[in-house]
Design an enzyme around this catalytic site. Structure first.
Site, short mmCIF file in Angstrom:
data_model
loop_
_atom_site.label_atom_id
_atom_site.label_comp_id
_atom_site.label_asym_id
_atom_site.label_seq_id
_atom_site.Cartn_x
_atom_site.Cartn_y
_atom_site.Cartn_z
CG ASP A 36 -57.55 -1.82 46.47
OD1 ASP A 36 -57.51 -0.57 46.56
OD2 ASP A 36 -58.51 -2.42 45.94
CG HIS A 242 -32.67 17.44 49.70
ND1 HIS A 242 -32.07 16.54 50.56
CD2 HIS A 242 -31.82 17.61 48.66
CE1 HIS A 242 -30.89 16.19 50.05
NE2 HIS A 242 -30.72 16.81 48.90
CG ASP A 259 -31.98 19.24 41.55
OD1 ASP A 259 -32.00 18.35 40.68
OD2 ASP A 259 -31.16 19.23 42.49
CG ASP A 270 -29.41 15.21 39.44
OD1 ASP A 270 -30.17 16.18 39.55
OD2 ASP A 270 -28.74 14.75 40.40
CG HIS A 349 -24.37 20.88 48.30
ND1 HIS A 349 -23.81 20.74 47.05
CD2 HIS A 349 -25.18 21.98 48.22
CE1 HIS A 349 -24.26 21.69 46.24
NE2 HIS A 349 -25.08 22.46 46.93
CG HIS A 353 -24.74 12.75 42.94
ND1 HIS A 353 -25.40 12.11 41.91
CD2 HIS A 353 -25.41 13.91 43.15
CE1 HIS A 353 -26.43 12.85 41.52
NE2 HIS A 353 -26.47 13.95 42.25
CG HIS A 360 -27.71 10.50 45.07
ND1 HIS A 360 -28.18 10.94 46.28
CD2 HIS A 360 -27.65 11.61 44.28
CE1 HIS A 360 -28.42 12.24 46.23
NE2 HIS A 360 -28.10 12.67 45.02
CD GLU A 383 -25.53 18.21 42.68
OE1 GLU A 383 -26.51 18.85 43.10
OE2 GLU A 383 -25.53 16.97 42.58
CE1 TYR A 387 -28.51 25.89 47.08
CE2 TYR A 387 -26.38 25.44 48.11
CZ TYR A 387 -27.31 25.17 47.12
OH TYR A 387 -27.05 24.20 46.20
NE ARG A 404 -28.94 21.86 43.54
CZ ARG A 404 -29.90 22.15 44.45
NH1 ARG A 404 -29.61 22.92 45.49
NH2 ARG A 404 -31.12 21.67 44.31
CD GLU A 406 -27.51 18.20 39.63
OE1 GLU A 406 -27.17 17.08 40.06
OE2 GLU A 406 -28.61 18.73 39.90
#
Length: 442
Positions: A36, A242, A259, A270, A349, A353, A360, A383, A387, A404, A406
């Site tokens: 609950d 991710h 990130d 972001d 990638h 975005h 996104h 971004e 890698y 990365r 961004e």
């Protein structure tokens, strides 16, 4: 706070685009986490964009008429219930909601099914996000079938169901001044959190300890929640795009990729920053970092009104590929590596975005099969990354480096505005900032 008049104006814009018909836009429902206990509640972005109303169990109904003055803006929401409010908190109730949020009418949510059938009678179309929620799809079809059952009474049922997202997404794509002000605050808070995390990081701490610093600063500065699950990835974990486990021990000599961004009054920031756990970049780390930073600078320069959405990505890609060739990661000419897509071993990638109420955010990237052009009010992330996993033919001194960088960027009439500039980004800024051991900053 965005003025209520702004939400009313958005609803009028949507009504004008609908021309004739009925839009049904529910907010998100509360979700059980286990037994609950519920997940923290978060409203539906489209519903909030059009209403400013944050309570669950609510539905927006818009009735568009040929005569604009006959169009109607109606809210369905929970009744006032003093007993439930003792347990669950304040409810506006229909009467107060109508007055405070600028609706033509408001009704108890329990009356929706009966009134919806009345609203749909003799309407040509229903505007709804079909396919988003099967239960709502069934409910809409059920209402239409009930109207069809009145055909002998001379009542006509809607003959079309149109996707309301096609209209709302285009509206949401261009941010107004109020939205940009909220996004600047989300960016400011998120930058402060990244600065705090940089000063907290050191060998021997766990990734989750740094995540805790981020979350602490988000709430300390007034943000309601993280905009998404933070990525706090040390060493080889940064090569997983991710990664969200955030449980590993930070090691001297590793980079830490973070990130993370907060959500402030519904709008997301972001940001990604990558920095050395011990405060100093090694030679190979510096080479990769400077390459990604140069690629990001080229991409940001390409964020200009009139440029295509794809222009920043292509600008970043050409810088990265030439760098990969110079560093011995890729071989051949720039054009040959681009055509073969060999670069995707290290950069798989795209470069950004849309950003807004969703991290996104809403909006198509192409129109009529072509990349759309950037216009003032659009907000996006920039971004690029690199890698490098251990592999045959890859210089060993680059293994397990993941970088990365961004930032959040708004398109302006003069070019662009970087909303997240306050988070340290150059090598000199990062190394200088990390020399201080205190994490308390106002």
């Amino acid at each position: 706070m965005i003025p209520i008049q702004t939400y009313m104006y958005r609803r009028r814009r949507l009504l004008a685009q609908m021309q004739r018909g009925v839009a049904v836009i529910p907010t998100a429902s509360e979700k059980l986490r286990n037994r609950d206990a519920h997940y923290p509640y978060r409203f539906d972005s489209d519903f909030y964009y059009l209403t400013g109303f944050r309570e669950p169990d609510a539905v927006l109904v818009l009735i568009a008429a040929e005569d604009e003055s006959a169009s109607r803006q109606i809210l369905f929401c929970r009744d006032k219930d003093p007993e439930r409010e003792i347990w669950d908190g304040f409810r506006h109730g229909p009467q107060a909601a109508q007055e405070m949020f600028g609706f033509d009418a408001a009704h108890a949510i329990s009356t929706l099914d009966a009134l919806a059938v009345e609203f749909l009678a003799d309407q040509p179309a229903v505007f709804h996000a079909m396919g988003q929620d099967p239960a709502w799809d069934q409910r809409i079809v059920g209402w239409i079938n009930q109207v069809r059952g009145q055909i002998r009474k001379g009542v006509a049922a809607p003959t079309e169901i149109r996707d309301v997202r096609a209209l709302v997404d285009e509206m949401r794509l261009i941010k107004d001044d109020y939205e940009l002000a909220v996004m600047r605050e989300a960016a400011r808070i998120s930058c402060q959190a990244h600065r705090r995390a940089m000063r907290a990081a050191c060998p021997g701490k766990h990734e989750y300890e740094i995540e805790a610093e981020l979350l602490h600063e988000f709430r300390r500065q007034g943000a309601q929640a993280p905009a998404y699950a933070p990525i706090v990835a040390g060493g080889t974990n940064a090569c997983t795009l991710h990664y969200v486990d955030n449980h590993s021990l930070l090691q001297a000599g590793d980079l830490l990729l973070i990130d993370a961004g907060c959500e402030y009054d519904g709008y997301a920031a972001d940001i990604t920053r990558t920095f050395p756990v011990n405060g100093r970049f090694s030679g190979p780390q510096k080479a990769i970092y400077e390459l990604v930073l140069a690629a990001q600078a080229a991409a940001i320069d390409a964020v200009q009104p009139g440029n295509s959405w794809d222009a920043p990505h292509q600008a970043a890609l050409r810088v990265l590929i030439q760098g990969f060739i110079d560093l011995g990661l890729c071989h051949g000419s720039l054009d040959a590596v681009m055509e073969s897509e060999a670069y995707k071993q290290f950069y798989m990638h795209r470069t950004g975005h849309w950003l807004g109420l969703d991290v996104h955010d809403a909006g198509e990237y192409k129109q009529a099969g072509q990349w759309r052009h950037l216009v003032p009010g659009m907000t996006l992330t920039v971004e690029p990354g690199c890698y490098i996993r251990p592999a045959e033919g890859v210089p060993a001194h680059f293994w397990d480096i993941g970088v990365r960088i961004e930032d959040d960027v708004a398109v302006t009439s003069a070019g662009h505005e970087i909303l997240t500039q306050a988070a340290p980004k150059s090598i000199a800024e990062i190394e200088e900032w990390m020399q201080c051991t205190t994490i308390t900053e106002k």
